[in-house]
Design an enzyme around this catalytic site. Structure first.
Site, PDB file in Angstrom:
ATOM      1  CB  SER A   7      -0.899   0.015   1.233  1.00  0.00           C
ATOM      2  OG  SER A   7      -1.414   1.321   1.404  1.00  0.00           O
ATOM      3  CG  HIS A  32      -3.844  -1.565  -1.721  1.00  0.00           C
ATOM      4  ND1 HIS A  32      -4.986  -2.264  -2.063  1.00  0.00           N
ATOM      5  CD2 HIS A  32      -4.198  -0.755  -0.696  1.00  0.00           C
ATOM      6  CE1 HIS A  32      -5.979  -1.899  -1.270  1.00  0.00           C
ATOM      7  NE2 HIS A  32      -5.534  -0.975  -0.428  1.00  0.00           N
ATOM      8  CG  ASP A  34      -5.061   2.524   0.552  1.00  0.00           C
ATOM      9  OD1 ASP A  34      -6.019   1.730   0.507  1.00  0.00           O
ATOM     10  OD2 ASP A  34      -3.918   2.191   0.932  1.00  0.00           O
ATOM     11  CG  MET A  36      -8.166   7.366   2.038  1.00  0.00           C
ATOM     12  SD  MET A  36      -7.224   7.531   3.566  1.00  0.00           S
ATOM     13  CE  MET A  36      -6.632   5.863   3.757  1.00  0.00           C
ATOM     14  CG  HIS A  65      -9.169   0.315  -0.729  1.00  0.00           C
ATOM     15  ND1 HIS A  65      -8.592   0.139   0.522  1.00  0.00           N
ATOM     16  CD2 HIS A  65     -10.513   0.314  -0.516  1.00  0.00           C
ATOM     17  CE1 HIS A  65      -9.542   0.031   1.437  1.00  0.00           C
ATOM     18  NE2 HIS A  65     -10.718   0.150   0.833  1.00  0.00           N
ATOM     19  CG  MET A  67     -11.170   3.534   1.806  1.00  0.00           C
ATOM     20  SD  MET A  67      -9.681   3.483   2.795  1.00  0.00           S
ATOM     21  CE  MET A  67      -8.468   3.441   1.496  1.00  0.00           C
ATOM     22  CG  MET A 136     -11.757  -2.344   4.943  1.00  0.00           C
ATOM     23  SD  MET A 136     -10.178  -1.832   4.213  1.00  0.00           S
ATOM     24  CE  MET A 136      -9.258  -1.235   5.626  1.00  0.00           C
ATOM     25  CG  ASP A 174      -6.341  -2.701   3.065  1.00  0.00           C
ATOM     26  OD1 ASP A 174      -5.295  -2.465   3.687  1.00  0.00           O
ATOM     27  OD2 ASP A 174      -6.907  -1.864   2.324  1.00  0.00           O
TER      28      ASP A 174
HETATM   29  C1  DX5 Z   1      -6.344   1.741   5.397  1.00  0.00           C
HETATM   30  C2  DX5 Z   1      -5.904   1.413   3.995  1.00  0.00           C
HETATM   31  C3  DX5 Z   1      -4.798   0.437   3.963  1.00  0.00           C
HETATM   32  C4  DX5 Z   1      -3.541   0.854   4.691  1.00  0.00           C
HETATM   33  C5  DX5 Z   1      -2.932  -0.385   5.269  1.00  0.00           C
HETATM   34  O1  DX5 Z   1      -7.525   2.432   5.383  1.00  0.00           O
HETATM   35  O2  DX5 Z   1      -6.955   0.865   3.241  1.00  0.00           O
HETATM   36  O3  DX5 Z   1      -4.519  -0.018   2.648  1.00  0.00           O
HETATM   37  O4  DX5 Z   1      -2.607   1.521   3.896  1.00  0.00           O
HETATM   38  O5  DX5 Z   1      -1.868  -0.027   6.057  1.00  0.00           O
HETATM   39  P1  DX5 Z   1      -1.178  -1.033   7.080  1.00  0.00           P
HETATM   40  O6  DX5 Z   1      -0.701  -2.207   6.288  1.00  0.00           O
HETATM   41  O7  DX5 Z   1      -0.074  -0.198   7.656  1.00  0.00           O
HETATM   42  O8  DX5 Z   1      -2.231  -1.413   8.078  1.00  0.00           O
HETATM   43 ZN    ZN Z   2      -6.452  -0.107   1.260  1.00  0.00          ZN
END
Ligand code: DX5
Ligand code: ZN
Length: 220
Positions: A7, A32, A34, A36, A65, A67, A136, A174
């Protein structure tokens, strides 16, 4: 096949391209990403221009991903930026079926993400048409949190549901995934593993290899 998806949230943003290349060259199969929006989750991360700019660093699978509230608004832009797979939260889509259809029609792979407390039965009617389910294992929004132990049972139940239907759906986990707990997750039935801090804290190439070496134990 067991897949590692580092990620980028935990990467060093001032040298993001280099951090992408490091894990790609070390053998990670997915990147990956993310996204947000500050509404579905408290944080704001990055969006299309950043994805587009790192697209030229690697041809590995871009696993995006979202969010984001009502991610259907952004499918074509995320595709243009270079996504291969778009994963949307069931909790963020008023019309989940339609959003998945949009992703499929755009020619990309589909993913549905579920927060830790969301039951698996929201998948009942869409599972047959989904390439990947993301479970998650922390509450979304931040990296570096601890794995929530009850998710292991959820992985087991989802794998049973997928097998009972004769499907080959990928199960991604994740949040809080580390070399110390990944065997438990593999044995529960997951096959795609997101790792942010466990990859980028320290030597990202060596950390990537540590995960891939564990995966090799399960190859036959
Ligand atoms: C959290 C993200 C993850 C995050 C995971 O909301 O979706 O992808 O980056 O990070 P670690 O592996 O540090 O928990
Ligand atoms: Zn993620």
């Amino acid at each position: 096949m067991l897949i590692l998806a580092p990620s980028l949230l935990a990467a060093d943003f001032k040298k993001l391209g280099e951090d992408v290349r490091t894990v790609a060259e070390a053998g990670a199969q997915y990147i990956h990403i993310d996204v947000m929006d500050g509404a579905f989750v408290p944080s704001i991360s990055f969006g299309m221009p950043v994805i587009a700019s790192i697209r030229e660093c690697t041809d590995k699978v871009f696993d995006v991903h979202m969010m984001v509230e009502e991610p259907g608004r952004y499918i074509s832009d995320i595709k243009k930026a270079g996504a291969d797979l778009i994963c949307v939260h069931a909790e963020a889509c008023c019309h989940l079926d339609r959003t998945l259809q949009q992703i499929r029609e755009s020619g990309l792979k589909t993913g549905v993400a579920l927060n830790p407390a969301t039951p698996l039965n929201v998948l009942d009617y869409v599972l047959n048409d989904v390439d990947m389910v993301l479970l998650m294992s922390v509450n979304p929004g931040f990296g570096g949190q601890k794995y929530i132990p009850y998710v292991t049972d959820k992985i087991r139940s989802l794998r049973a549901m997928v097998n009972a239907r004769g499907l080959h759906t990928d199960i991604q986990v994740d949040g809080g995934v580390t070399p110390a707990n990944v065997r438990e997750l593999i044995e529960a039935g997951a096959n795609v593993f997101v790792a942010g801090s466990a990859v980028y804290r320290g030597d990202a190439a060596a950390n990537t290899k540590a995960f891939l070496d564990i995966f090799k134990e399960y190859e036959n």
